[in-house]
Design a protein around this motif. Structure first.
Motif, mmCIF file in Angstrom:
data_model
loop_
_atom_site.group_PDB
_atom_site.id
_atom_site.type_symbol
_atom_site.label_atom_id
_atom_site.label_comp_id
_atom_site.label_asym_id
_atom_site.label_seq_id
_atom_site.Cartn_x
_atom_site.Cartn_y
_atom_site.Cartn_z
ATOM 1 N N ASN A 8 -50.497 -75.928 -15.918
ATOM 2 C CA ASN A 8 -50.546 -75.098 -17.118
ATOM 3 C C ASN A 8 -50.867 -76.026 -18.284
ATOM 4 O OD1 ASN A 8 -49.924 -73.691 -19.505
ATOM 5 N ND2 ASN A 8 -48.480 -72.363 -18.457
ATOM 6 N N ILE A 9 -52.091 -75.937 -18.811
ATOM 7 C CA ILE A 9 -52.528 -76.903 -19.821
ATOM 8 C C ILE A 9 -52.235 -76.451 -21.255
ATOM 9 C CG2 ILE A 9 -54.281 -77.829 -18.270
ATOM 10 C CD1 ILE A 9 -56.403 -76.346 -19.919
ATOM 11 N N HIS A 10 -51.525 -75.326 -21.425
ATOM 12 C CA HIS A 10 -51.015 -74.915 -22.742
ATOM 13 C C HIS A 10 -52.128 -74.833 -23.782
ATOM 14 C CE1 HIS A 10 -47.917 -74.033 -25.574
ATOM 15 N NE2 HIS A 10 -48.005 -75.165 -26.241
ATOM 16 N N LYS A 11 -53.291 -74.274 -23.347
ATOM 17 C CA LYS A 11 -54.453 -74.114 -24.237
ATOM 18 C C LYS A 11 -54.946 -75.457 -24.783
ATOM 19 C CE LYS A 11 -52.708 -69.585 -25.439
ATOM 20 N NZ LYS A 11 -51.517 -69.789 -24.600
ATOM 21 N N GLY A 12 -54.661 -76.523 -24.041
ATOM 22 C CA GLY A 12 -55.120 -77.849 -24.443
ATOM 23 C C GLY A 12 -54.314 -78.475 -25.558
ATOM 24 N N ILE A 13 -53.217 -77.831 -25.960
ATOM 25 C CA ILE A 13 -52.409 -78.333 -27.079
ATOM 26 C C ILE A 13 -51.246 -79.158 -26.534
ATOM 27 C CG2 ILE A 13 -50.977 -77.701 -29.054
ATOM 28 C CD1 ILE A 13 -52.638 -75.126 -29.256
ATOM 29 N N GLY A 14 -51.184 -80.410 -26.955
ATOM 30 C CA GLY A 14 -50.147 -81.313 -26.489
ATOM 31 C C GLY A 14 -48.873 -81.233 -27.311
ATOM 32 N N LEU A 15 -47.926 -82.096 -26.987
ATOM 33 C CA LEU A 15 -46.652 -82.094 -27.704
ATOM 34 C C LEU A 15 -46.801 -82.573 -29.141
ATOM 35 C CD1 LEU A 15 -44.034 -83.265 -25.065
ATOM 36 C CD2 LEU A 15 -44.996 -81.003 -25.493
ATOM 37 N N ASP A 16 -47.930 -83.210 -29.459
ATOM 38 C CA ASP A 16 -48.198 -83.600 -30.846
ATOM 39 C C ASP A 16 -48.866 -82.462 -31.622
ATOM 40 O OD1 ASP A 16 -50.628 -83.566 -29.594
ATOM 41 O OD2 ASP A 16 -51.145 -85.649 -30.011
ATOM 42 N N ARG A 17 -48.983 -81.278 -30.991
ATOM 43 C CA ARG A 17 -49.560 -80.070 -31.577
ATOM 44 C C ARG A 17 -51.055 -80.195 -31.844
ATOM 45 N NH1 ARG A 17 -44.848 -77.929 -35.808
ATOM 46 N NH2 ARG A 17 -43.150 -77.938 -34.270
ATOM 47 N N ARG A 18 -51.702 -81.140 -31.185
ATOM 48 C CA ARG A 18 -53.141 -81.322 -31.296
ATOM 49 C C ARG A 18 -53.820 -80.803 -30.034
ATOM 50 N NH1 ARG A 18 -54.091 -86.520 -30.779
ATOM 51 N NH2 ARG A 18 -56.280 -86.300 -31.406
ATOM 52 N N ARG A 19 -54.944 -80.111 -30.235
ATOM 53 C CA ARG A 19 -55.731 -79.672 -29.090
ATOM 54 C C ARG A 19 -56.638 -80.825 -28.671
ATOM 55 N NH1 ARG A 19 -56.503 -74.425 -27.947
ATOM 56 N NH2 ARG A 19 -56.362 -73.823 -30.142
ATOM 57 N N ASN A 20 -56.472 -81.290 -27.442
ATOM 58 C CA ASN A 20 -57.175 -82.490 -27.004
ATOM 59 C C ASN A 20 -57.635 -82.321 -25.552
ATOM 60 O OD1 ASN A 20 -57.986 -85.082 -26.234
ATOM 61 N ND2 ASN A 20 -56.474 -86.082 -27.556
ATOM 62 N N PRO A 21 -58.808 -81.722 -25.318
ATOM 63 C CA PRO A 21 -59.277 -81.513 -23.943
ATOM 64 C C PRO A 21 -59.524 -82.814 -23.194
ATOM 65 C CG PRO A 21 -60.982 -80.942 -25.536
ATOM 66 C CD PRO A 21 -59.729 -81.142 -26.317
ATOM 67 N N GLU A 22 -59.894 -83.880 -23.919
ATOM 68 C CA GLU A 22 -60.105 -85.169 -23.250
ATOM 69 C C GLU A 22 -58.813 -85.669 -22.614
ATOM 70 O OE1 GLU A 22 -61.116 -84.493 -26.307
ATOM 71 O OE2 GLU A 22 -63.315 -84.718 -26.258
ATOM 72 N N ARG A 23 -57.700 -85.402 -23.251
ATOM 73 C CA ARG A 23 -56.408 -85.827 -22.710
ATOM 74 C C ARG A 23 -56.068 -85.034 -21.444
ATOM 75 N NH1 ARG A 23 -51.978 -86.073 -27.217
ATOM 76 N NH2 ARG A 23 -52.546 -83.872 -27.350
#
Length: 231
Positions: A8-23
């Motif tokens: 579950n990639i959470h719409k590409g949004i990480g725990l830093d609240r940034r959307r980062n598809p590369e990550r």
């Protein structure tokens, strides 16, 4: 053997609240699975474009998305995507409409990897226990009525907090669970919301939760994986 994974990639949004598809792609490379079921892979509003751009996946990944022929900008159906190795052959693929209060769905693909063919279902079930059981019944019925039979893997975010009741009991009548472990929340995992289940024709040789430093930041879920062998 075939390696499968669910994330579950959470719409590409990480725990830093940034959307980062590369990550997200970095985490997929770490797992290096042959077949991957993604959940929450689309943006929530507008055209619901996939958060993992096609060109990024094409240029920097070893996977292609199964084409379900639905939304032009989306890879899958209601955020559910199945990725397979570029060397794999997709024999069939379809979206499964689920009864729901929320926008939910499932996807299914028959995939040939070398000499092995498996049926893969990716899913993201409802927050409501009643609707989860209805959705599980729909998925199980859909698989049962397929004309062709293949060893089958069910993967996804079941949203089931119980240890063995609800939809887990429904799936467990016909499928064995890979004991992957807790995958939510990624900062400190306490719940087994993400699951991999296999039919009787498959054996889970090894499985686990991928908890690398990148995975702990890329989403609120950790990815899970399993090595499978045909019996």
């Amino acid at each position: 053997m075939i390696k499968v994974a669910s994330y579950n990639i959470h719409k590409g949004i990480g725990l830093d609240r940034r959307r980062n598809p590369e990550r997200v792609l970095e985490v997929l490379h770490e797992i290096d699975a042959d077949v991957i079921a993604l959940q929450e892979a689309d943006r929530r509003f507008g055209a619901k474009a996939c958060v993992l751009p096609h060109n990024l996946l094409e240029e920097h990944g070893d996977w292609i998305p199964v084409d379900f022929g639905l939304r032009s900008l989306s890879m899958g159906w209601h955020g559910n995507v199945i990725l397979v190795r570029k060397s794999a052959q997709v024999l069939d693929g379809e979206a499964i409409h689920l009864p729901s209060l929320e926008p939910r769905g499932a996807v299914m693909a028959d995939v040939r990897l070398g000499s092995e063919t498996i049926r893969v279902l990716g899913m993201h079930l409802d927050l409501s226990g009643l609707w989860r059981r209805k959705q599980a019944a729909t998925i199980l019925s859909h698989v049962d009525t397929c004309t062709d039979r293949h060893p089958t893997v069910l993967m996804g975010d079941l949203n089931e907090w119980s240890a063995g009741s609800g939809c887990l009991r429904d799936f467990g009548r016909d499928y064995a669970f890979a004991e992957t472990g807790a995958s939510f929340h990624s900062r400190r995992a306490i719940a087994r919301l993400d699951r991999i289940m296999v039919s009787r024709e498959l054996k889970v040789v090894e499985c686990g939760v991928h908890a690398s430093a990148a995975a702990r930041k890329a989403s609120d879920h950790l990815p899970i994986w399993a090595m499978l062998e045909a019996l």
